[in-house]
Scaffold this motif. Structure first.
Motif, PDB file in Angstrom:
ATOM      1  N   THR A 168       8.374   1.959   7.005  1.00 42.05           N
ATOM      2  CA  THR A 168       8.963   3.199   6.500  1.00 42.05           C
ATOM      3  C   THR A 168      10.470   3.079   6.343  1.00 42.05           C
ATOM      4  OG1 THR A 168       9.168   4.102   8.721  1.00 42.05           O
ATOM      5  CG2 THR A 168       7.155   4.643   7.497  1.00 42.05           C
ATOM      6  N   LEU A 169      11.086   2.172   7.044  1.00 44.08           N
ATOM      7  CA  LEU A 169      12.531   1.993   6.946  1.00 44.08           C
ATOM      8  C   LEU A 169      12.930   1.147   5.749  1.00 44.08           C
ATOM      9  CD1 LEU A 169      13.402   1.410  10.702  1.00 44.08           C
ATOM     10  CD2 LEU A 169      13.594   3.513   9.391  1.00 44.08           C
ATOM     11  N   VAL A 170      12.017   0.380   5.219  1.00 47.06           N
ATOM     12  CA  VAL A 170      12.314  -0.483   4.086  1.00 47.06           C
ATOM     13  C   VAL A 170      12.210   0.337   2.814  1.00 47.06           C
ATOM     14  CG1 VAL A 170      11.538  -2.501   2.812  1.00 47.06           C
ATOM     15  CG2 VAL A 170      11.465  -2.511   5.289  1.00 47.06           C
ATOM     16  N   ASN A 171      13.215   0.250   1.946  1.00 51.67           N
ATOM     17  CA  ASN A 171      13.204   0.967   0.674  1.00 51.67           C
ATOM     18  C   ASN A 171      12.778  -0.013  -0.419  1.00 51.67           C
ATOM     19  OD1 ASN A 171      13.573   2.590  -1.486  1.00 51.67           O
ATOM     20  ND2 ASN A 171      15.684   3.111  -1.060  1.00 51.67           N
TER      21      ASN A 171
ATOM     22  N   MET B 290      -2.029  -5.276  20.313  1.00 48.82           N
ATOM     23  CA  MET B 290      -2.316  -5.005  18.899  1.00 48.82           C
ATOM     24  C   MET B 290      -1.829  -3.607  18.505  1.00 48.82           C
ATOM     25  SD  MET B 290      -3.401  -7.748  17.749  1.00 48.82           S
ATOM     26  CE  MET B 290      -3.894  -7.268  16.139  1.00 48.82           C
ATOM     27  N   PHE B 291      -1.977  -2.633  19.388  1.00 49.65           N
ATOM     28  CA  PHE B 291      -1.505  -1.285  19.107  1.00 49.65           C
ATOM     29  C   PHE B 291       0.007  -1.270  18.922  1.00 49.65           C
ATOM     30  CE2 PHE B 291       0.230   2.736  20.716  1.00 49.65           C
ATOM     31  CZ  PHE B 291      -0.299   3.595  19.773  1.00 49.65           C
ATOM     32  N   PHE B 292       0.738  -1.942  19.807  1.00 52.03           N
ATOM     33  CA  PHE B 292       2.197  -1.968  19.684  1.00 52.03           C
ATOM     34  C   PHE B 292       2.654  -2.733  18.448  1.00 52.03           C
ATOM     35  CE2 PHE B 292       2.150  -0.981  24.329  1.00 52.03           C
ATOM     36  CZ  PHE B 292       2.808   0.235  24.214  1.00 52.03           C
TER      37      PHE B 292
ATOM     38  N   PHE C 155       5.003  -2.364  12.942  1.00 49.91           N
ATOM     39  CA  PHE C 155       4.969  -2.600  11.500  1.00 49.91           C
ATOM     40  C   PHE C 155       4.941  -1.290  10.705  1.00 49.91           C
ATOM     41  CE2 PHE C 155       3.362  -6.884  12.714  1.00 49.91           C
ATOM     42  CZ  PHE C 155       4.441  -7.589  12.191  1.00 49.91           C
ATOM     43  N   LEU C 156       4.299  -0.266  11.213  1.00 51.33           N
ATOM     44  CA  LEU C 156       4.314   1.024  10.536  1.00 51.33           C
ATOM     45  C   LEU C 156       5.718   1.622  10.511  1.00 51.33           C
ATOM     46  CD1 LEU C 156       1.029   2.731  11.771  1.00 51.33           C
ATOM     47  CD2 LEU C 156       1.584   2.010   9.455  1.00 51.33           C
TER      48      LEU C 156
END
Length: 139
Positions: free
Chosen positions: A34-37, A22-24, A29-30
């Motif tokens: 951030t890469l999606v504009n 779950m951590f990975f 997803f975090l």
């Protein structure tokens, strides 16, 4: 009498590795979010036969430090600013009206700027205030 207990079958699922998974997933997803504009919208625009671009010439209203009014570099008295704007704008619809650029000296009273903004509001004109870029600090 045989009072022996029955053996109950118990099943147990190991969840120790579930925390790591779950951590990975959360970390993935975090980073991916951030890469999606989200501000980019991909559009397929329609084609037009004519490539004529309509350029609107802005109207410039300037007020110098002495309080002299200029409409498109032509000196006018303060009372005739509104009729001059009406003559320049004419009967254009709201979508076709040019933008009015305000250039007001920074040493003047704010009331002169407010008076010009009220004229633009009455005529339903889009007004933009021109500013000067801040200079870099001297060494």
């Amino acid at each position: 009498m045989n009072l022996s207990r029955r053996r109950r079958l118990t099943s147990h699922v190991e969840t120790g590795a579930m925390n790591d998974i779950m951590f990975f997933l959360m970390l993935f997803f975090l980073i991916a979010s951030t890469l999606v504009n989200p501000n980019v919208i991909k559009l397929l625009l329609p084609n037009a036969k004519s490539s004529k671009q309509v350029m609107k010439q802005p109207i410039t209203i300037s007020v110098d430090a002495a309080g002299t009014y200029f409409v498109n570099k032509k000196p006018v008295n303060p009372a005739s600013v509104e009729p001059e704007l009406v003559a320049l704008v004419g009967t254009a619809t709201t979508a076709e009206q040019p933008t009015v650029v305000l250039r007001v000296d920074n040493s003047l009273n704010v009331q002169k700027l407010v008076d010009i903004l009220e004229i633009g509001n009455r005529l339903k004109l889009k007004m933009v205030m021109a500013t000067q870029a801040q200079q870099a600090a001297s060494k």
